[in-house]
Scaffold this motif. Structure first.
Motif, PDB file in Angstrom:
ATOM      1  N   LEU A   4      51.300  28.559  42.139  1.00 18.13           N
ATOM      2  CA  LEU A   4      50.649  27.256  42.121  1.00 18.13           C
ATOM      3  C   LEU A   4      51.563  26.316  41.353  1.00 18.13           C
ATOM      4  N   ALA A   5      51.918  25.215  41.966  1.00 18.17           N
ATOM      5  CA  ALA A   5      52.866  24.294  41.349  1.00 18.17           C
ATOM      6  C   ALA A   5      52.267  22.905  41.256  1.00 18.17           C
ATOM      7  N   GLU A   6      52.046  22.439  40.015  1.00 16.01           N
ATOM      8  CA  GLU A   6      51.489  21.112  39.805  1.00 16.01           C
ATOM      9  C   GLU A   6      52.595  20.062  39.740  1.00 16.01           C
ATOM     10  N   CYS A  22      48.705  19.880  43.524  1.00 18.47           N
ATOM     11  CA  CYS A  22      48.957  21.297  43.297  1.00 18.47           C
ATOM     12  C   CYS A  22      49.255  21.926  44.653  1.00 18.47           C
ATOM     13  N   ALA A  23      50.440  22.489  44.756  1.00 17.70           N
ATOM     14  CA  ALA A  23      50.847  23.162  45.989  1.00 17.70           C
ATOM     15  C   ALA A  23      50.730  24.662  45.803  1.00 17.70           C
ATOM     16  N   ALA A  24      50.029  25.313  46.728  1.00 19.87           N
ATOM     17  CA  ALA A  24      49.821  26.759  46.654  1.00 19.87           C
ATOM     18  C   ALA A  24      50.680  27.462  47.681  1.00 19.87           C
ATOM     19  N   SER A  25      51.191  28.620  47.297  1.00 20.87           N
ATOM     20  CA  SER A  25      51.980  29.431  48.218  1.00 20.87           C
ATOM     21  C   SER A  25      51.774  30.900  47.904  1.00 20.87           C
ATOM     22  N   GLY A 117      48.838  27.435  37.622  1.00 22.10           N
ATOM     23  CA  GLY A 117      50.141  26.802  37.717  1.00 22.10           C
ATOM     24  C   GLY A 117      50.765  26.702  36.337  1.00 22.10           C
ATOM     25  N   GLN A 118      51.935  26.073  36.271  1.00 20.06           N
ATOM     26  CA  GLN A 118      52.660  25.964  35.007  1.00 20.06           C
ATOM     27  C   GLN A 118      52.190  24.771  34.180  1.00 20.06           C
ATOM     28  N   GLY A 119      51.439  23.892  34.797  1.00 19.53           N
ATOM     29  CA  GLY A 119      50.896  22.734  34.102  1.00 19.53           C
ATOM     30  C   GLY A 119      51.749  21.494  34.268  1.00 19.53           C
ATOM     31  N   THR A 120      51.102  20.345  34.176  1.00 19.35           N
ATOM     32  CA  THR A 120      51.803  19.066  34.212  1.00 19.35           C
ATOM     33  C   THR A 120      51.226  18.178  33.114  1.00 19.35           C
ATOM     34  N   GLN A 121      52.114  17.537  32.359  1.00 16.13           N
ATOM     35  CA  GLN A 121      51.697  16.754  31.202  1.00 16.13           C
ATOM     36  C   GLN A 121      51.195  15.382  31.636  1.00 16.13           C
ATOM     37  N   VAL A 122      50.030  15.024  31.120  1.00 13.83           N
ATOM     38  CA  VAL A 122      49.485  13.685  31.300  1.00 13.83           C
ATOM     39  C   VAL A 122      49.330  13.065  29.918  1.00 13.83           C
ATOM     40  N   THR A 123      49.951  11.921  29.714  1.00 14.28           N
ATOM     41  CA  THR A 123      49.876  11.227  28.437  1.00 14.28           C
ATOM     42  C   THR A 123      49.368   9.818  28.679  1.00 14.28           C
ATOM     43  N   VAL A 124      48.286   9.466  27.998  1.00 11.54           N
ATOM     44  CA  VAL A 124      47.688   8.145  28.152  1.00 11.54           C
ATOM     45  C   VAL A 124      47.822   7.408  26.823  1.00 11.54           C
ATOM     46  N   SER A 125      48.517   6.305  26.859  1.00  8.27           N
ATOM     47  CA  SER A 125      48.730   5.518  25.641  1.00  8.27           C
ATOM     48  C   SER A 125      47.658   4.440  25.514  1.00  8.27           C
ATOM     49  N   SER A 126      47.331   4.127  24.271  1.00 10.95           N
ATOM     50  CA  SER A 126      46.276   3.126  24.037  1.00 10.95           C
ATOM     51  C   SER A 126      46.839   1.724  23.952  1.00 10.95           C
TER      52      SER A 126
END
Length: 126
Positions: A4-6, A22-25, A117-126
Protein backbone atom coordinates in the motif's frame (compact mmCIF):
# COMPACT_ATOMS: atom_id res chain seq x y z
CA UNK A 1 3.20 -9.39 -1.39
CA UNK A 2 0.66 -6.76 -0.49
CA UNK A 3 1.83 -3.19 -0.84
CA UNK A 4 0.00 0.00 0.00
CA UNK A 5 1.58 3.25 -1.09
CA UNK A 6 0.27 6.61 0.09
CA UNK A 7 0.86 9.93 -1.63
CA UNK A 8 -0.45 13.47 -1.64
CA UNK A 9 0.66 14.74 1.74
CA UNK A 10 2.32 18.10 2.22
CA UNK A 11 2.29 21.45 3.95
CA UNK A 12 -0.87 23.53 3.77
CA UNK A 13 -2.29 26.52 5.59
CA UNK A 14 -5.27 26.19 7.88
CA UNK A 15 -8.46 26.14 5.87
CA UNK A 16 -6.75 24.57 2.89
CA UNK A 17 -7.25 21.22 1.19
CA UNK A 18 -5.26 18.12 0.35
CA UNK A 19 -6.14 14.91 -1.45
CA UNK A 20 -4.41 11.77 -0.28
CA UNK A 21 -4.19 8.69 -2.46
CA UNK A 22 -3.36 5.07 -1.67
CA UNK A 23 -2.37 2.63 -4.38
CA UNK A 24 -2.72 -1.07 -3.60
CA UNK A 25 -0.85 -3.88 -5.28
CA UNK A 26 -0.12 -7.54 -4.75
CA UNK A 27 -3.65 -8.60 -3.91
CA UNK A 28 -7.15 -7.95 -5.16
CA UNK A 29 -8.55 -5.52 -2.67
CA UNK A 30 -11.93 -4.82 -4.28
CA UNK A 31 -13.74 -7.20 -1.88
CA UNK A 32 -12.42 -5.58 1.28
CA UNK A 33 -12.83 -2.47 3.33
CA UNK A 34 -10.11 0.17 3.05
CA UNK A 35 -9.44 3.14 5.24
CA UNK A 36 -7.18 5.70 6.82
CA UNK A 37 -5.62 6.21 10.23
CA UNK A 38 -3.39 9.04 11.37
CA UNK A 39 -0.72 9.45 14.00
CA UNK A 40 0.44 12.74 15.45
CA UNK A 41 3.77 13.04 17.32
CA UNK A 42 3.52 11.54 20.79
CA UNK A 43 0.02 10.21 20.20
CA UNK A 44 -1.48 6.85 19.35
CA UNK A 45 -2.58 6.00 15.85
CA UNK A 46 -6.22 7.00 15.49
CA UNK A 47 -8.96 6.03 13.08
CA UNK A 48 -9.94 8.59 10.45
CA UNK A 49 -12.22 6.99 7.85
CA UNK A 50 -13.22 3.68 6.27
CA UNK A 51 -15.03 2.74 3.08
CA UNK A 52 -16.82 -0.50 2.24
CA UNK A 53 -15.76 -2.78 -0.58
CA UNK A 54 -18.26 -1.27 -3.00
CA UNK A 55 -17.80 2.31 -1.91
CA UNK A 56 -21.44 2.47 -0.94
CA UNK A 57 -20.87 2.85 2.78
CA UNK A 58 -18.46 5.01 4.77
CA UNK A 59 -17.68 5.86 8.38
CA UNK A 60 -15.70 8.77 9.80
CA UNK A 61 -14.14 9.82 13.05
CA UNK A 62 -16.01 12.64 14.74
CA UNK A 63 -13.36 15.35 14.30
CA UNK A 64 -13.33 14.96 10.50
CA UNK A 65 -17.04 14.59 9.75
CA UNK A 66 -18.12 17.16 7.22
CA UNK A 67 -14.55 17.99 6.21
CA UNK A 68 -13.03 14.72 4.93
CA UNK A 69 -14.39 12.42 2.24
CA UNK A 70 -13.14 8.92 1.53
CA UNK A 71 -13.62 7.31 -1.87
CA UNK A 72 -12.27 4.37 -3.85
CA UNK A 73 -11.75 3.25 -7.42
CA UNK A 74 -11.65 -0.54 -7.52
CA UNK A 75 -10.73 -0.57 -11.20
CA UNK A 76 -7.54 1.33 -10.34
CA UNK A 77 -6.94 -0.28 -6.94
CA UNK A 78 -6.88 3.10 -5.27
CA UNK A 79 -8.50 4.79 -2.29
CA UNK A 80 -8.55 8.53 -1.70
CA UNK A 81 -9.05 10.88 1.19
CA UNK A 82 -10.18 14.39 0.27
CA UNK A 83 -9.44 16.70 3.16
CA UNK A 84 -11.03 20.14 3.20
CA UNK A 85 -11.08 22.80 5.87
CA UNK A 86 -7.83 21.51 7.33
CA UNK A 87 -6.91 22.49 10.87
CA UNK A 88 -3.56 22.48 12.68
CA UNK A 89 -4.83 19.55 14.78
CA UNK A 90 -5.06 17.49 11.58
CA UNK A 91 -1.26 17.51 11.42
CA UNK A 92 -0.11 13.87 11.45
CA UNK A 93 1.28 11.05 9.40
CA UNK A 94 -1.63 9.50 7.52
CA UNK A 95 -1.64 5.76 6.91
CA UNK A 96 -3.73 3.78 4.46
CA UNK A 97 -4.90 0.31 5.48
CA UNK A 98 -6.66 -2.70 4.06
CA UNK A 99 -8.94 -4.78 6.29
CA UNK A 100 -8.78 -8.31 4.92
CA UNK A 101 -11.36 -9.51 7.46
CA UNK A 102 -14.17 -7.13 6.58
CA UNK A 103 -16.01 -5.82 3.56
CA UNK A 104 -18.20 -3.27 5.28
CA UNK A 105 -17.36 0.21 6.55
CA UNK A 106 -16.67 -0.88 10.12
CA UNK A 107 -14.56 1.18 12.49
CA UNK A 108 -11.66 -0.92 13.74
CA UNK A 109 -8.73 -0.70 16.11
CA UNK A 110 -5.27 -0.24 14.62
CA UNK A 111 -4.04 -3.34 16.45
CA UNK A 112 -6.39 -5.57 14.45
CA UNK A 113 -4.87 -4.60 11.10
CA UNK A 114 -1.89 -6.14 9.36
CA UNK A 115 -1.58 -4.25 6.06
CA UNK A 116 -0.39 -0.67 6.20
CA UNK A 117 1.27 1.80 3.87
CA UNK A 118 4.41 3.70 4.81
CA UNK A 119 2.49 6.87 5.61
CA UNK A 120 2.39 10.37 4.20
CA UNK A 121 3.01 13.51 6.25
CA UNK A 122 0.31 16.15 6.45
CA UNK A 123 1.27 19.43 8.11
CA UNK A 124 -1.25 22.21 8.61
CA UNK A 125 0.10 25.59 9.63
CA UNK A 126 -1.95 28.13 11.55
Amino acid sequence: QVQLAESGGGLVQAGGSLRLSCAASGRAFSNYAMGWFRQAPGKEREFVAVISWSGGSTSYAGPVIGRFTISRDNAKNTVHLQMNGLKPQDTAVYYCYADWSKSGAVVVEATTLSSWGQGTQVTVSS
